[in-house]
Design a protein around this motif. Sequence first.
Motif, PDB file in Angstrom:
ATOM      1  N   LEU A 191     -37.079  22.873  58.472  1.00  0.00           N
ATOM      2  CA  LEU A 191     -35.794  22.353  58.004  1.00  0.00           C
ATOM      3  C   LEU A 191     -35.250  21.334  58.993  1.00  0.00           C
ATOM      4  N   ASP A 192     -35.373  21.651  60.273  1.00  0.00           N
ATOM      5  CA  ASP A 192     -35.019  20.738  61.358  1.00  0.00           C
ATOM      6  C   ASP A 192     -35.657  21.305  62.621  1.00  0.00           C
ATOM      7  N   GLU A 193     -35.361  20.751  63.784  1.00  0.00           N
ATOM      8  CA  GLU A 193     -36.037  21.179  65.013  1.00  0.00           C
ATOM      9  C   GLU A 193     -35.713  22.622  65.399  1.00  0.00           C
ATOM     10  N   ASP A 194     -34.660  23.195  64.831  1.00  0.00           N
ATOM     11  CA  ASP A 194     -34.266  24.561  65.172  1.00  0.00           C
ATOM     12  C   ASP A 194     -34.623  25.588  64.106  1.00  0.00           C
ATOM     13  N   ARG A 195     -35.092  25.140  62.926  1.00  0.00           N
ATOM     14  CA  ARG A 195     -35.258  26.081  61.819  1.00  0.00           C
ATOM     15  C   ARG A 195     -36.524  25.808  61.013  1.00  0.00           C
ATOM     16  N   ARG A 196     -37.280  26.883  60.775  1.00  0.00           N
ATOM     17  CA  ARG A 196     -38.409  26.882  59.845  1.00  0.00           C
ATOM     18  C   ARG A 196     -38.153  27.938  58.780  1.00  0.00           C
ATOM     19  N   GLN A 197     -38.823  27.795  57.643  1.00  0.00           N
ATOM     20  CA  GLN A 197     -38.821  28.860  56.645  1.00  0.00           C
ATOM     21  C   GLN A 197     -40.235  29.003  56.098  1.00  0.00           C
ATOM     22  N   CYS A 198     -40.657  30.259  55.912  1.00  0.00           N
ATOM     23  CA  CYS A 198     -42.059  30.543  55.582  1.00  0.00           C
ATOM     24  C   CYS A 198     -42.175  31.454  54.367  1.00  0.00           C
ATOM     25  N   LEU A 199     -43.131  31.119  53.509  1.00  0.00           N
ATOM     26  CA  LEU A 199     -43.570  32.019  52.449  1.00  0.00           C
ATOM     27  C   LEU A 199     -44.698  32.868  53.028  1.00  0.00           C
ATOM     28  N   VAL A 200     -44.625  34.176  52.836  1.00  0.00           N
ATOM     29  CA  VAL A 200     -45.582  35.090  53.463  1.00  0.00           C
ATOM     30  C   VAL A 200     -46.357  35.835  52.377  1.00  0.00           C
ATOM     31  N   TYR A 201     -47.688  35.704  52.426  1.00  0.00           N
ATOM     32  CA  TYR A 201     -48.565  36.306  51.427  1.00  0.00           C
ATOM     33  C   TYR A 201     -49.445  37.387  52.057  1.00  0.00           C
ATOM     34  N   ASP A 202     -50.019  38.225  51.191  1.00  0.00           N
ATOM     35  CA  ASP A 202     -50.868  39.314  51.689  1.00  0.00           C
ATOM     36  C   ASP A 202     -52.313  38.874  51.900  1.00  0.00           C
ATOM     37  N   SER A 203     -52.657  37.648  51.508  1.00  0.00           N
ATOM     38  CA  SER A 203     -53.999  37.130  51.732  1.00  0.00           C
ATOM     39  C   SER A 203     -53.958  35.610  51.658  1.00  0.00           C
ATOM     40  N   ALA A 253     -53.085  35.600  45.820  1.00  0.00           N
ATOM     41  CA  ALA A 253     -52.321  36.338  46.837  1.00  0.00           C
ATOM     42  C   ALA A 253     -50.933  36.687  46.333  1.00  0.00           C
ATOM     43  N   LYS A 254     -50.429  37.825  46.787  1.00  0.00           N
ATOM     44  CA  LYS A 254     -49.075  38.265  46.420  1.00  0.00           C
ATOM     45  C   LYS A 254     -48.071  37.736  47.439  1.00  0.00           C
ATOM     46  N   LEU A 255     -46.977  37.193  46.956  1.00  0.00           N
ATOM     47  CA  LEU A 255     -45.877  36.765  47.826  1.00  0.00           C
ATOM     48  C   LEU A 255     -45.129  38.015  48.259  1.00  0.00           C
ATOM     49  N   MET A 256     -45.383  38.475  49.483  1.00  0.00           N
ATOM     50  CA  MET A 256     -44.858  39.778  49.877  1.00  0.00           C
ATOM     51  C   MET A 256     -43.600  39.690  50.735  1.00  0.00           C
ATOM     52  N   ALA A 257     -43.305  38.518  51.313  1.00  0.00           N
ATOM     53  CA  ALA A 257     -42.156  38.426  52.217  1.00  0.00           C
ATOM     54  C   ALA A 257     -41.750  36.970  52.413  1.00  0.00           C
ATOM     55  N   THR A 297     -43.782  52.536  62.841  1.00  0.00           N
ATOM     56  CA  THR A 297     -44.603  51.510  63.488  1.00  0.00           C
ATOM     57  C   THR A 297     -46.093  51.611  63.188  1.00  0.00           C
ATOM     58  N   LYS A 298     -46.542  52.719  62.602  1.00  0.00           N
ATOM     59  CA  LYS A 298     -47.956  52.818  62.216  1.00  0.00           C
ATOM     60  C   LYS A 298     -48.216  52.134  60.876  1.00  0.00           C
ATOM     61  N   ARG A 299     -47.153  51.798  60.164  1.00  0.00           N
ATOM     62  CA  ARG A 299     -47.299  51.012  58.929  1.00  0.00           C
ATOM     63  C   ARG A 299     -47.312  49.538  59.336  1.00  0.00           C
ATOM     64  N   GLN A 300     -48.433  48.909  59.106  1.00  0.00           N
ATOM     65  CA  GLN A 300     -48.633  47.539  59.568  1.00  0.00           C
ATOM     66  C   GLN A 300     -49.314  46.731  58.471  1.00  0.00           C
ATOM     67  N   VAL A 301     -49.172  45.417  58.536  1.00  0.00           N
ATOM     68  CA  VAL A 301     -49.685  44.581  57.466  1.00  0.00           C
ATOM     69  C   VAL A 301     -50.159  43.235  58.007  1.00  0.00           C
ATOM     70  N   ILE A 302     -51.261  42.724  57.459  1.00  0.00           N
ATOM     71  CA  ILE A 302     -51.730  41.369  57.743  1.00  0.00           C
ATOM     72  C   ILE A 302     -50.904  40.411  56.905  1.00  0.00           C
ATOM     73  N   ALA A 303     -50.437  39.339  57.509  1.00  0.00           N
ATOM     74  CA  ALA A 303     -49.514  38.440  56.820  1.00  0.00           C
ATOM     75  C   ALA A 303     -49.910  36.980  57.015  1.00  0.00           C
ATOM     76  N   TYR A 304     -50.013  36.262  55.905  1.00  0.00           N
ATOM     77  CA  TYR A 304     -50.373  34.843  55.909  1.00  0.00           C
ATOM     78  C   TYR A 304     -49.117  34.017  55.635  1.00  0.00           C
ATOM     79  N   HIS A 305     -48.742  33.192  56.616  1.00  0.00           N
ATOM     80  CA  HIS A 305     -47.488  32.447  56.583  1.00  0.00           C
ATOM     81  C   HIS A 305     -47.734  30.971  56.280  1.00  0.00           C
ATOM     82  N   TYR A 306     -46.913  30.424  55.380  1.00  0.00           N
ATOM     83  CA  TYR A 306     -46.976  28.999  55.055  1.00  0.00           C
ATOM     84  C   TYR A 306     -45.562  28.442  55.239  1.00  0.00           C
ATOM     85  N   CYS A 307     -45.400  27.579  56.242  1.00  0.00           N
ATOM     86  CA  CYS A 307     -44.071  27.255  56.761  1.00  0.00           C
ATOM     87  C   CYS A 307     -43.715  25.775  56.628  1.00  0.00           C
ATOM     88  N   SER A 308     -42.444  25.539  56.405  1.00  0.00           N
ATOM     89  CA  SER A 308     -41.899  24.184  56.405  1.00  0.00           C
ATOM     90  C   SER A 308     -40.778  24.117  57.437  1.00  0.00           C
TER      91      SER A 308
END
Length: 219
Positions: free
Chosen positions: A42-54, A59-63, A29-40
Amino acid sequence: MAEHALQSFKPLAGIREAWCSLHLYPNDTKRQVIAYHYCSMLDEDRRQCLVYDSNSKDAKLMAVEYIISQKLFESLDENEKKFWHSHKYECESGMLVQIAKPMVPEMVVETAEIPALQNLCNTYGKTVQLWPVDDQGNCSSKVPSGPPQILASFTADGQVRADLLEKRDKEMGIETEKKRKERMGHVQGNPPAEGADQWFTKGKAWQIYDRGDRGVVEQ
């Protein structure tokens, strides 16, 4: 004609939300990261996000993060729930913030942010990191190395590293504590559903390459 003008980017055209938050590794838990999310959506119950390090052009697509409603989370089987985290604390505490364009007045950001946060605070996320971070929270390796890893969200005060939160606030030009105060009485989530945040609620600090809940790393 530029090459990009001939190509289709339809899946990216659906991105409608931009957020910055922080994640931690449930098994460290001491390993932590700042994450920039860009989300779309899919419907009212679902989103999906590209997560970058800046938020920079290199920026690197990290998650990737998948976000679902509480109704959909509660329909998952018990084994699947262990991969998911709640967003209640992130939304209420000021840790999750919108990424605004430069020069947008803070009052405008706040007006848009509050209803969007209320919409998110009862959702659940599954974040799979592909580009690991070093001890300073940076994707410093030349290429993404090692197996994918699950990232979790923060659930209470005192968990986030103060230095990393200060770095995020400086990058964003914001104050997390001010955001928290703005949201009091305006953003309120349900208690997290049973089965989420198991690293915190049940002490199951496993990682997806482990055997069992806290098992031996696969060789």
